[in-house]
Design a protein around this motif. Structure first.
Motif, PDB file in Angstrom:
ATOM      1  N   TYR A  80      41.962  19.976 -40.113  1.00 24.69           N
ATOM      2  CA  TYR A  80      42.336  20.997 -39.135  1.00 24.69           C
ATOM      3  C   TYR A  80      42.821  20.287 -37.892  1.00 24.69           C
ATOM      4  CZ  TYR A  80      42.059  25.774 -37.322  1.00 24.69           C
ATOM      5  OH  TYR A  80      42.356  27.030 -36.856  1.00 24.69           O
ATOM      6  N   PHE A  83      29.209  20.473 -26.545  1.00 19.90           N
ATOM      7  CA  PHE A  83      29.647  19.100 -26.729  1.00 19.90           C
ATOM      8  C   PHE A  83      29.827  18.435 -25.375  1.00 19.90           C
ATOM      9  CE2 PHE A  83      30.662  19.805 -31.179  1.00 19.90           C
ATOM     10  CZ  PHE A  83      30.982  21.144 -31.227  1.00 19.90           C
ATOM     11  N   LYS A 116      40.350  17.370 -36.822  1.00 21.53           N
ATOM     12  CA  LYS A 116      38.949  17.612 -37.178  1.00 21.53           C
ATOM     13  C   LYS A 116      38.642  17.211 -38.620  1.00 21.53           C
ATOM     14  CE  LYS A 116      36.926  21.471 -36.190  1.00 21.53           C
ATOM     15  NZ  LYS A 116      35.779  21.177 -35.298  1.00 21.53           N
ATOM     16  N   TYR A 153      31.782  15.253 -23.541  1.00 20.99           N
ATOM     17  CA  TYR A 153      32.833  14.267 -23.681  1.00 20.99           C
ATOM     18  C   TYR A 153      32.918  13.413 -22.420  1.00 20.99           C
ATOM     19  CZ  TYR A 153      34.714  17.166 -27.513  1.00 20.99           C
ATOM     20  OH  TYR A 153      34.886  17.883 -28.671  1.00 20.99           O
ATOM     21  N   PHE A 184      40.299  13.221 -30.494  1.00 23.69           N
ATOM     22  CA  PHE A 184      41.432  13.527 -29.637  1.00 23.69           C
ATOM     23  C   PHE A 184      42.378  12.339 -29.499  1.00 23.69           C
ATOM     24  CE2 PHE A 184      40.399  17.607 -27.602  1.00 23.69           C
ATOM     25  CZ  PHE A 184      39.102  17.778 -28.035  1.00 23.69           C
ATOM     26  N   GLY A 185      43.651  12.657 -29.295  1.00 22.18           N
ATOM     27  CA  GLY A 185      44.621  11.644 -28.901  1.00 22.18           C
ATOM     28  C   GLY A 185      44.514  11.397 -27.404  1.00 22.18           C
ATOM     29  N   LEU A 191      34.060  11.915 -27.598  1.00 22.80           N
ATOM     30  CA  LEU A 191      32.848  12.688 -27.832  1.00 22.80           C
ATOM     31  C   LEU A 191      31.632  11.791 -27.672  1.00 22.80           C
ATOM     32  CD1 LEU A 191      31.545  15.388 -28.724  1.00 22.80           C
ATOM     33  CD2 LEU A 191      31.717  14.556 -31.080  1.00 22.80           C
ATOM     34  N   TYR A 194      45.699  21.094 -27.323  1.00 27.84           N
ATOM     35  CA  TYR A 194      45.099  21.577 -26.091  1.00 27.84           C
ATOM     36  C   TYR A 194      46.025  21.230 -24.935  1.00 27.84           C
ATOM     37  CZ  TYR A 194      40.590  22.119 -28.516  1.00 27.84           C
ATOM     38  OH  TYR A 194      39.586  22.503 -29.361  1.00 27.84           O
ATOM     39  N   ARG A 237      30.799  26.153 -28.007  1.00 25.38           N
ATOM     40  CA  ARG A 237      31.297  26.943 -29.125  1.00 25.38           C
ATOM     41  C   ARG A 237      30.598  28.298 -29.108  1.00 25.38           C
ATOM     42  NH1 ARG A 237      30.675  23.805 -34.467  1.00 25.38           N
ATOM     43  NH2 ARG A 237      32.566  22.776 -33.763  1.00 25.38           N
ATOM     44  N   ASP A 249      36.107  26.672 -35.137  1.00 25.86           N
ATOM     45  CA  ASP A 249      36.892  25.584 -34.574  1.00 25.86           C
ATOM     46  C   ASP A 249      37.200  25.760 -33.109  1.00 25.86           C
ATOM     47  OD1 ASP A 249      38.387  26.068 -37.631  1.00 25.86           O
ATOM     48  OD2 ASP A 249      37.310  24.230 -37.146  1.00 25.86           O
ATOM     49  N   LYS A 289      33.803  16.885 -36.747  1.00 25.58           N
ATOM     50  CA  LYS A 289      33.981  16.841 -35.296  1.00 25.58           C
ATOM     51  C   LYS A 289      35.450  16.600 -34.960  1.00 25.58           C
ATOM     52  CE  LYS A 289      33.181  11.885 -34.986  1.00 25.58           C
ATOM     53  NZ  LYS A 289      32.389  10.777 -34.453  1.00 25.58           N
ATOM     54  N   SER A 290      35.776  16.849 -33.708  1.00 23.85           N
ATOM     55  CA  SER A 290      37.159  16.684 -33.254  1.00 23.85           C
ATOM     56  C   SER A 290      37.388  15.282 -32.689  1.00 23.85           C
ATOM     57  CB  SER A 290      37.478  17.709 -32.164  1.00 23.85           C
ATOM     58  OG  SER A 290      37.507  19.008 -32.696  1.00 23.85           O
ATOM     59  N   GLN A 349      36.626  25.721 -29.333  1.00 26.39           N
ATOM     60  CA  GLN A 349      35.772  25.211 -28.285  1.00 26.39           C
ATOM     61  C   GLN A 349      36.354  25.626 -26.946  1.00 26.39           C
ATOM     62  OE1 GLN A 349      34.606  20.968 -28.502  1.00 26.39           O
ATOM     63  NE2 GLN A 349      35.786  20.904 -30.379  1.00 26.39           N
ATOM     64  N   SER A 356      41.945   9.428 -24.086  1.00 25.96           N
ATOM     65  CA  SER A 356      41.542  10.665 -24.738  1.00 25.96           C
ATOM     66  C   SER A 356      40.105  11.035 -24.389  1.00 25.96           C
ATOM     67  CB  SER A 356      41.679  10.524 -26.246  1.00 25.96           C
ATOM     68  OG  SER A 356      40.763   9.563 -26.722  1.00 25.96           O
ATOM     69  N   LEU A 357      39.746  12.214 -24.791  1.00 29.09           N
ATOM     70  CA  LEU A 357      38.367  12.654 -24.657  1.00 29.09           C
ATOM     71  C   LEU A 357      37.524  11.972 -25.727  1.00 29.09           C
ATOM     72  CD1 LEU A 357      39.137  16.448 -24.369  1.00 29.09           C
ATOM     73  CD2 LEU A 357      38.460  14.953 -22.500  1.00 29.09           C
TER      74      LEU A 357
END
Lengths: 109, 118
Positions: A32, B34, A93, B36, A99-100, B46, A36, B97, B105, A96-97, B107, B43-44
């Motif tokens: 997925y 979550f 995903k 971050y 990110f770039g 986690l 953002y 979430r 999915d 968990k996600s 957030q 990037s973020l």
């Protein structure tokens, strides 16, 4: 090893033209994908997503394309507007996600 | 839309002190939050996943004794940076979430907290 990469740190386009933001990933388990948008001093806001079983998802001016064989996705914004100027993060995903690093889009009036 | 707040938005502290950052879901209940960390132009990352009423799950490389997470209610999670040092200076963002959301999915992110450790 960065699993999600946005190779263009910045992009500048003219108002009314198309903005194309790119994202590449390495983990084939990602199922997925999300985009953002983030303004300065604010948290990211969900924009659009796509499941790995699809190759295109459209929502108004925003379209996300997924090329699984190339492990590549892109976000198209058309027509671009000055208010679209922000940092765009793609995320992938597998549970968990991830990110770039983000791409800063500037839309010039 | 769903709103997530963070407090404080900015904090400056001396090295060795502890700082608590709050993350609240204002108009929905969040079973999962979550945390971050974002470095400049990066990037973020986690740090941990926080579930209401249970211990947080930390990502590899994140010190659980240094970054204490408490998710005591369905609308509040806190991150405490203990004995902060200059290298802990960063932008910390939480997300939540919605427990009632049909999609797992989605957030909703808070506005972030800028921590500067002198």
């Amino acid at each position: 090893d960065q699993q999600v990469k946005q190779n263009s740190p910045s992009l500048s386009v003219q108002e009314g033209r198309i903005s194309i933001l790119n994202c590449d990933y390495t983990n084939s388990m990602f199922d997925y994908f999300l985009w953002y948008k983030k303004y300065p001093a604010e948290g990211p806001t969900f924009l659009i997503s796509i499941s790995s079983i699809k190759d295109k998802n459209e929502d108004g001016r925003f379209t996300v394309f997924l090329n699984k064989s190339a492990k590549h996705l892109s976000l198209h914004i058309v027509p671009s507007q000055p208010g679209d100027s922000a940092v765009y993060f793609c995320a992938a995903k597998a549970g968990k996600s991830t990110f770039g690093d983000g791409t800063t889009l500037t839309v010039k009036p | 839309g769903a709103v997530v707040s963070q407090h404080p938005s900015r904090v400056i502290c001396k090295s060795g002190t502890s700082v608590k950052i709050e993350c609240r879901s204002l108009d929905f209940q969040a079973t999962t939050m979550f945390w971050y960390r974002q470095f400049p132009k990066k990037s973020l990352m986690l740090m941990a996943t926080s579930n209401e009423g249970s211990k947080a799950t930390y990502e590899q490389g994140v010190e659980k004794d240094k970054f204490l997470i408490n998710h005591a209610s369905l609308t509040l999670s806190t991150l405490t940076v203990t004995s902060a040092h200059p290298e802990d200076s960063s932008f910390y963002i939480c997300s939540a979430r919605d427990r009632t959301a049909t999609s797992t999915d989605t957030q909703y992110f808070g506005p972030g907290t800028r921590l500067t450790v002198l």
